[in-house]
Design a protein around this motif. Structure first.
Motif, short mmCIF file in Angstrom:
data_model
loop_
_atom_site.label_atom_id
_atom_site.label_comp_id
_atom_site.label_asym_id
_atom_site.label_seq_id
_atom_site.Cartn_x
_atom_site.Cartn_y
_atom_site.Cartn_z
N LEU A 114 14.94 -14.72 25.60
CA LEU A 114 14.57 -16.06 26.03
C LEU A 114 14.03 -16.86 24.86
O LEU A 114 13.07 -16.44 24.20
CB LEU A 114 13.50 -16.00 27.13
N ASP A 115 14.61 -18.02 24.60
CA ASP A 115 14.13 -18.84 23.50
C ASP A 115 12.67 -19.23 23.68
O ASP A 115 11.91 -19.30 22.72
CB ASP A 115 15.02 -20.06 23.29
N VAL A 116 12.25 -19.42 24.92
CA VAL A 116 10.85 -19.79 25.20
C VAL A 116 9.91 -18.66 24.76
O VAL A 116 8.87 -18.91 24.15
CB VAL A 116 10.66 -20.12 26.69
N GLU A 117 10.28 -17.42 25.05
CA GLU A 117 9.43 -16.30 24.65
C GLU A 117 9.40 -16.15 23.13
O GLU A 117 8.34 -15.85 22.56
CB GLU A 117 9.89 -15.01 25.32
N CYS A 118 10.53 -16.34 22.48
CA CYS A 118 10.57 -16.26 21.01
C CYS A 118 9.70 -17.36 20.40
O CYS A 118 8.96 -17.12 19.44
CB CYS A 118 12.00 -16.38 20.50
N PHE A 119 9.78 -18.57 20.96
CA PHE A 119 8.95 -19.67 20.48
C PHE A 119 7.47 -19.35 20.66
O PHE A 119 6.68 -19.51 19.73
CB PHE A 119 9.32 -20.97 21.22
N ARG A 120 7.11 -18.89 21.85
CA ARG A 120 5.70 -18.56 22.12
C ARG A 120 5.20 -17.46 21.18
O ARG A 120 4.06 -17.49 20.74
CB ARG A 120 5.52 -18.14 23.57
N GLN A 121 6.04 -16.48 20.89
CA GLN A 121 5.65 -15.39 19.99
C GLN A 121 5.42 -15.92 18.57
O GLN A 121 4.47 -15.53 17.91
CB GLN A 121 6.69 -14.28 19.98
N ALA A 122 6.29 -16.81 18.12
CA ALA A 122 6.12 -17.39 16.79
C ALA A 122 4.82 -18.21 16.72
O ALA A 122 4.09 -18.13 15.72
CB ALA A 122 7.33 -18.26 16.43
N VAL A 123 4.53 -18.97 17.76
CA VAL A 123 3.29 -19.75 17.80
C VAL A 123 2.08 -18.82 17.81
O VAL A 123 1.11 -19.02 17.07
CB VAL A 123 3.26 -20.70 19.03
N SER A 124 2.14 -17.79 18.62
CA SER A 124 1.04 -16.82 18.69
C SER A 124 0.81 -16.14 17.34
O SER A 124 -0.34 -15.97 16.91
CB SER A 124 1.35 -15.77 19.76
N SER A 125 1.89 -15.77 16.67
CA SER A 125 1.77 -15.14 15.36
C SER A 125 1.18 -16.11 14.34
O SER A 125 0.36 -15.71 13.51
CB SER A 125 3.14 -14.64 14.88
N ALA A 126 1.59 -17.37 14.39
CA ALA A 126 1.05 -18.37 13.47
C ALA A 126 -0.45 -18.55 13.70
O ALA A 126 -1.23 -18.61 12.75
CB ALA A 126 1.78 -19.70 13.65
N ARG A 127 -0.85 -18.59 14.96
CA ARG A 127 -2.29 -18.73 15.27
C ARG A 127 -3.07 -17.51 14.83
O ARG A 127 -4.20 -17.63 14.35
CB ARG A 127 -2.47 -18.98 16.76
#
Length: 183
Positions: A114-127
């Motif tokens: 899911l692109d949404v999950e990949c996006f959320r993971q990237a945001v979480s990793s950045a934070r």
């Protein structure tokens, strides 16, 4: 036909244009012409654990309908959704999209991308990188996934609002962080 087993890849794009692919083959967008099967699938993709209660789904999809009417509509919608996946090569669509007791869920053996999950993971990793230089790669990754807001019809309903708002907030945060870094 293939079965909905661990080897099968289901890729879903919810940000920007809505697309679903089974083992790399995109489902014809015309298959998603009916609003309710599409919304039910999107709900399952966004819901924690890719499951939602039957009552919650019925209330979200038909808020004005009575219990019996929404229950009948939900069974028809579930049948149509399974038909979409069956026509796309999922041989056991009843196993892929399950109704067990009061819960509708995606088969836990299915590999959802899911692109949404990949996006959320990237945001979480950045934070998690807490402003360090290591955050930049995660921010750039998240930025490349920003193809727009959730692809929903205008009358999608209130169930999607918290998901839409959280994604828009994260998208804005990513852009702010990148703008700050590239000043």
């Amino acid at each position: 036909m293939t079965s909905a087993g661990p080897q099968q890849q289901i890729a879903v794009t919810l940000l920007g244009d809505f697309t679903v692919s089974v083992d790399g083959v995109q489902i014809d967008p015309a298959r998603w012409k009916f609003k309710h099967p599409r919304l039910l699938w999107q709900m399952l993709c966004l819901a924690p654990g890719h499951q939602i209660s039957r009552d919650e789904a019925a209330e979200a999809l038909w808020p004005q309908a009575g219990v019996q009417a929404s229950s009948n509509r939900l069974y028809h919608t579930l049948h149509t959704l399974r038909g979409i996946f069956s026509n796309a090569g999922v041989s056991d669509a009843r196993q892929f999209v399950q109704l067990q007791g009061g819960t509708i869920r995606v088969d836990v053996n299915a590999q959802l991308d899911l692109d949404v999950e990949c996006f959320r993971q990237a945001v979480s990793s950045a934070r998690a990188c807490n402003g360090s230089e290591a955050a930049l790669a995660h921010l750039e990754s998240a930025r490349t996934m920003q193809r727009g807001a959730l692809s929903l019809p205008a009358d999608a309903g209130e169930w999607f609002a918290p998901h839409q708002h959280a994604l828009l907030r994260d998208q804005a945060w990513v852009l702010e962080q990148l703008a700050h870094r590239y000043r």
